[in-house]
Motif scaffolding. Structure first.
Motif, PDB file in Angstrom:
ATOM      1  N   ASP A  78     -15.235  -4.486 -44.615  1.00 59.15           N
ATOM      2  CA  ASP A  78     -13.928  -4.969 -44.058  1.00 59.15           C
ATOM      3  C   ASP A  78     -13.580  -6.110 -44.924  1.00 59.15           C
ATOM      4  O   ASP A  78     -14.036  -7.195 -44.982  1.00 59.15           O
ATOM      5  CB  ASP A  78     -14.639  -5.602 -42.616  1.00 59.15           C
ATOM      6  N   ALA A  79     -12.290  -5.600 -45.688  1.00 60.11           N
ATOM      7  CA  ALA A  79     -11.822  -6.610 -46.335  1.00 60.11           C
ATOM      8  C   ALA A  79     -10.957  -7.719 -45.786  1.00 60.11           C
ATOM      9  O   ALA A  79     -10.625  -8.780 -46.266  1.00 60.11           O
ATOM     10  CB  ALA A  79     -10.644  -5.701 -47.485  1.00 60.11           C
ATOM     11  N   THR A  80     -11.074  -7.705 -44.118  1.00 58.01           N
ATOM     12  CA  THR A  80     -10.209  -8.620 -43.555  1.00 58.01           C
ATOM     13  C   THR A  80     -11.214  -9.632 -43.148  1.00 58.01           C
ATOM     14  O   THR A  80     -10.482 -10.652 -42.367  1.00 58.01           O
ATOM     15  CB  THR A  80      -9.634  -8.117 -42.264  1.00 58.01           C
ATOM     16  N   PRO A 120      -4.853  -7.946 -52.142  1.00 58.99           N
ATOM     17  CA  PRO A 120      -4.225  -7.467 -50.708  1.00 58.99           C
ATOM     18  C   PRO A 120      -5.290  -7.190 -49.874  1.00 58.99           C
ATOM     19  O   PRO A 120      -6.295  -6.606 -50.433  1.00 58.99           O
ATOM     20  CB  PRO A 120      -3.261  -6.419 -51.164  1.00 58.99           C
ATOM     21  N   ILE A 121      -5.166  -7.175 -48.418  1.00 58.89           N
ATOM     22  CA  ILE A 121      -6.023  -6.458 -47.422  1.00 58.89           C
ATOM     23  C   ILE A 121      -5.294  -5.448 -46.688  1.00 58.89           C
ATOM     24  O   ILE A 121      -4.117  -5.369 -46.672  1.00 58.89           O
ATOM     25  CB  ILE A 121      -6.576  -7.540 -46.407  1.00 58.89           C
ATOM     26  N   PRO A 122      -6.104  -4.367 -46.300  1.00 58.02           N
ATOM     27  CA  PRO A 122      -5.503  -3.370 -45.326  1.00 58.02           C
ATOM     28  C   PRO A 122      -4.731  -3.961 -44.297  1.00 58.02           C
ATOM     29  O   PRO A 122      -5.143  -4.916 -43.478  1.00 58.02           O
ATOM     30  CB  PRO A 122      -6.790  -2.725 -44.888  1.00 58.02           C
ATOM     31  N   GLN A 123      -3.742  -3.284 -44.038  1.00 56.24           N
ATOM     32  CA  GLN A 123      -2.812  -3.633 -43.028  1.00 56.24           C
ATOM     33  C   GLN A 123      -2.528  -5.025 -43.007  1.00 56.24           C
ATOM     34  O   GLN A 123      -2.362  -5.824 -41.686  1.00 56.24           O
ATOM     35  CB  GLN A 123      -3.680  -3.292 -41.525  1.00 56.24           C
ATOM     36  N   GLN A 124      -2.007  -5.636 -44.356  1.00 57.40           N
ATOM     37  CA  GLN A 124      -2.001  -7.082 -44.182  1.00 57.40           C
ATOM     38  C   GLN A 124      -0.730  -7.604 -43.314  1.00 57.40           C
ATOM     39  O   GLN A 124      -0.587  -8.568 -42.896  1.00 57.40           O
ATOM     40  CB  GLN A 124      -1.562  -7.192 -45.777  1.00 57.40           C
ATOM     41  N   GLN A 125       0.169  -6.660 -43.138  1.00 51.34           N
ATOM     42  CA  GLN A 125       1.628  -7.004 -42.368  1.00 51.34           C
ATOM     43  C   GLN A 125       1.245  -7.454 -40.874  1.00 51.34           C
ATOM     44  O   GLN A 125       1.888  -7.857 -40.166  1.00 51.34           O
ATOM     45  CB  GLN A 125       2.654  -5.570 -42.703  1.00 51.34           C
ATOM     46  N   ALA A 126      -0.241  -6.840 -40.416  1.00 53.85           N
ATOM     47  CA  ALA A 126      -0.314  -7.176 -38.984  1.00 53.85           C
ATOM     48  C   ALA A 126      -0.638  -8.708 -38.868  1.00 53.85           C
ATOM     49  O   ALA A 126      -1.036  -9.058 -37.853  1.00 53.85           O
ATOM     50  CB  ALA A 126      -1.464  -6.248 -38.575  1.00 53.85           C
ATOM     51  N   PHE A 127      -0.963  -9.488 -40.026  1.00 56.03           N
ATOM     52  CA  PHE A 127      -1.641 -10.754 -39.711  1.00 56.03           C
ATOM     53  C   PHE A 127      -0.601 -11.851 -40.467  1.00 56.03           C
ATOM     54  O   PHE A 127       0.463 -11.213 -41.258  1.00 56.03           O
ATOM     55  CB  PHE A 127      -2.895 -10.993 -40.543  1.00 56.03           C
ATOM     56  N   ARG A 128      -0.811 -13.040 -40.073  1.00 58.40           N
ATOM     57  CA  ARG A 128      -0.106 -14.106 -40.984  1.00 58.40           C
ATOM     58  C   ARG A 128      -1.153 -14.205 -42.073  1.00 58.40           C
ATOM     59  O   ARG A 128      -2.148 -14.623 -41.857  1.00 58.40           O
ATOM     60  CB  ARG A 128       0.097 -15.329 -40.006  1.00 58.40           C
TER      61      ARG A 128
END
Length: 295
Positions: free
Chosen positions: A133-135, A151-159
């Motif tokens: 879980d890279a997040t 970069p992390i998966p689905q990075q655009q979903a987080f600040r």
């Protein structure tokens, strides 16, 4: 039939991605497991939700009808979870910081001190999360704030706020042919076996394999590692070399292992990440404490 929220979440990911592989990566599960769950959902509902061939995935009429319902139900449940978490945190005055890496630089000690100055009644709890879980627990709601490498998966979903930009180094055994060098060019490492993060880490796995700098040559994977201790052991055993950030080099300086700078690679970025809808002042203060300690 009773439908589990998990099945609706799986359905929604596929409906939004229209690609089983991308949806599985987003959900941190394997594609066969995702396909099996969707088949079970379709069998239970007695409808087909997707039309799928070798190239495309499309929603059926039943799938299109389910899509807004799934979004509404999941959105309501997610809001409920956040409200519960906020209530518990407010009662217990606890923030959980997710970590998926060993962190040098004295960063955590400095952040604790600064956060305590701002929020003396609050307790900061650390949670170590493996690299699959890279997040660092943020995607699953297990932590409030995460310290991650990009970069992390689905990075655009987080600040995301970058707190350190550092050159990449390489850790290898002290008897390695390059161990006595002051630095090494990445081109000299192309044929080396590399330690890799789990496939679920997605773009972060690619970053630490320097996939974009290999000129199309696939990496040799010596072993897959899920955390720092596995990495230390794999390097010591000679399973492969591993890229790391300059600020973590001191952590790898142990008997049998050395670390040295690598030229020819873009820098790595250490960042603080949190959910955009989490507006609690304590979260803001923790982000600022981590950024200040990194400086």
């Amino acid at each position: 039939m009773d439908v589990h929220l998990r099945d609706l979440r799986y359905f929604l990911a596929i409906a939004e991605e229209l690609n089983f592989t991308k949806a599985a990566s987003r959900l941190f599960i394997s594609q066969p497991a995702l396909s099996k769950q969707i088949r079970q959902l379709e069998d239970g509902l007695r409808v087909r939700l997707f039309e799928r061939d070798r190239r495309t995935v499309t929603l059926t009429a039943a799938g299109q009808a389910l899509l807004p319902v799934a979004r509404e139900l999941l959105g309501t449940w997610d809001r409920g979870q956040r409200e519960i978490s906020a209530a518990v945190a407010a009662e217990n005055a606890v923030l959980t910081l997710g970590l998926s890496t060993s962190v040098g630089r004295g960063l955590l000690r400095g952040a604790r001190t600064r956060f305590a100055e701002q929020r003396p009644a609050w307790h900061l709890r650390m949670r170590q999360v493996n690299w699959d879980d890279a997040t660092a627990g943020l995607a699953g709601g297990e932590v409030d704030v995460a310290l991650v490498w990009l970069p992390i998966p689905q990075q655009q979903a987080f600040r995301v706020r970058v707190v350190a930009t550092e050159p990449r180094w390489v850790a290898l055994r002290t008897d390695h042919r390059l161990a006595s060098r002051a630095e090494v060019a990445f081109a000299e490492l192309l044929d080396e076996p590399f330690l890799a993060l789990p496939p679920q880490a997605g773009p972060l796995r690619d970053h630490w394999l320097a996939l974009d700098q290999r000129g199309g040559r696939p990496p040799r994977i010596g072993a897959v590692v899920s955390n720092a201790e596995e990495t230390f052991a794999a390097v010591e055993e000679g399973s492969g070399v591993v890229l790391l950030a300059e600020g973590n080099a001191a952590i790898y300086q142990r008997p049998g292992i050395t670390a040295l700078p690598v030229t020819g690679l873009p820098a790595s970025e250490l960042a603080v990440a949190w959910r955009p809808d989490d507006q609690r002042p304590a979260v803001r203060d923790l982000v600022e404490a981590l950024a200040s300690a990194a400086r």
